[in-house]
Motif scaffolding. Structure first.
Motif, PDB file in Angstrom:
ATOM      1  N   MET A   1       0.845  -1.191   0.000  1.00  0.00           N
ATOM      2  CA  MET A   1       0.000   0.000   0.000  1.00  0.00           C
ATOM      3  C   MET A   1       0.882   1.243   0.000  1.00  0.00           C
ATOM      4  O   MET A   1       1.793   1.341   0.796  1.00  0.00           O
ATOM      5  N   ASN A   2       0.565   2.155  -0.873  1.00  0.00           N
ATOM      6  CA  ASN A   2       1.317   3.396  -0.858  1.00  0.00           C
ATOM      7  C   ASN A   2       0.528   4.480  -0.113  1.00  0.00           C
ATOM      8  O   ASN A   2      -0.657   4.313   0.167  1.00  0.00           O
ATOM      9  N   TYR A   3       1.203   5.578   0.165  1.00  0.00           N
ATOM     10  CA  TYR A   3       0.604   6.633   0.973  1.00  0.00           C
ATOM     11  C   TYR A   3      -0.683   7.166   0.361  1.00  0.00           C
ATOM     12  O   TYR A   3      -1.700   7.280   1.046  1.00  0.00           O
ATOM     13  N   ASP A   4      -0.674   7.507  -0.916  1.00  0.00           N
ATOM     14  CA  ASP A   4      -1.870   8.082  -1.543  1.00  0.00           C
ATOM     15  C   ASP A   4      -3.048   7.119  -1.477  1.00  0.00           C
ATOM     16  O   ASP A   4      -4.179   7.522  -1.209  1.00  0.00           O
ATOM     17  N   GLU A   5      -2.782   5.847  -1.719  1.00  0.00           N
ATOM     18  CA  GLU A   5      -3.837   4.838  -1.672  1.00  0.00           C
ATOM     19  C   GLU A   5      -4.438   4.757  -0.274  1.00  0.00           C
ATOM     20  O   GLU A   5      -5.666   4.779  -0.112  1.00  0.00           O
TER      21      GLU A   5
END
Length: 146
Positions: A1-5
């Motif tokens: 999971m990335n930050y924006d997601e």
């Protein structure tokens, strides 16, 4: 999971809280949670009807719970994680998405949940407020995030 997601799909601001559930528990898990918090020098407070108490005996707190509201607030790196004592197979905490306003805070929270999941050997999920059916994040005891 990335930050924006994570920011857009989990901690978006909609006026509601996010629930953090520890699954498949019993009352003994509370004792392990207290031990974990104390051994890691994590600030927390237990309240009875809003007044801070030093009682940490789970059986005593559950006895008092029949007549009063028992709460816990974990203060972890500028993030407040709030919960209530219930008997049952799930422990529930609440967190405000407003507190999770940076990539650093997402990392802090996820690392805390991974560590707690490992200590308890229990799965932890984050869901929208008051629903267990829509899992936004799942933390497995081996540290895996989904």
């Amino acid at each position: 999971m990335n930050y924006d997601e994570v920011a857009n799909e989990v901690f978006f601001e909609d006026g509601s809280l996010r629930d953090i559930y520890i699954l498949d528990t019993d009352i003994q898990i509370w004792a392990i949670i207290f031990e974990y918090l104390e051994s890691n020098e994590i600030n927390y407070r237990v309240t009875i009807d809003g007044l801070i108490t030093r009682i940490r005996d789970i059986a005593e707190l559950l006895r008092i719970k029949k007549e009063a509201s028992i709460g816990i607030t974990i203060e972890y790196s500028e993030i407040d994680i709030c919960g209530h004592f219930y008997e049952g197979s799930v422990i529930e905490f609440d967190i405000s998405p407003l507190q999770i306003d940076s990539e650093k805070k997402i990392d802090i929270l996820m690392n805390f949940l991974k560590s707690l999941s490992r200590k308890l050997n229990k799965t932890i999920i984050i869901t929208p407020e008051m629903t267990m059916e829509e899992v936004l994040v799942r933390v497995e005891p081996k540290g895996k995030l989904n």
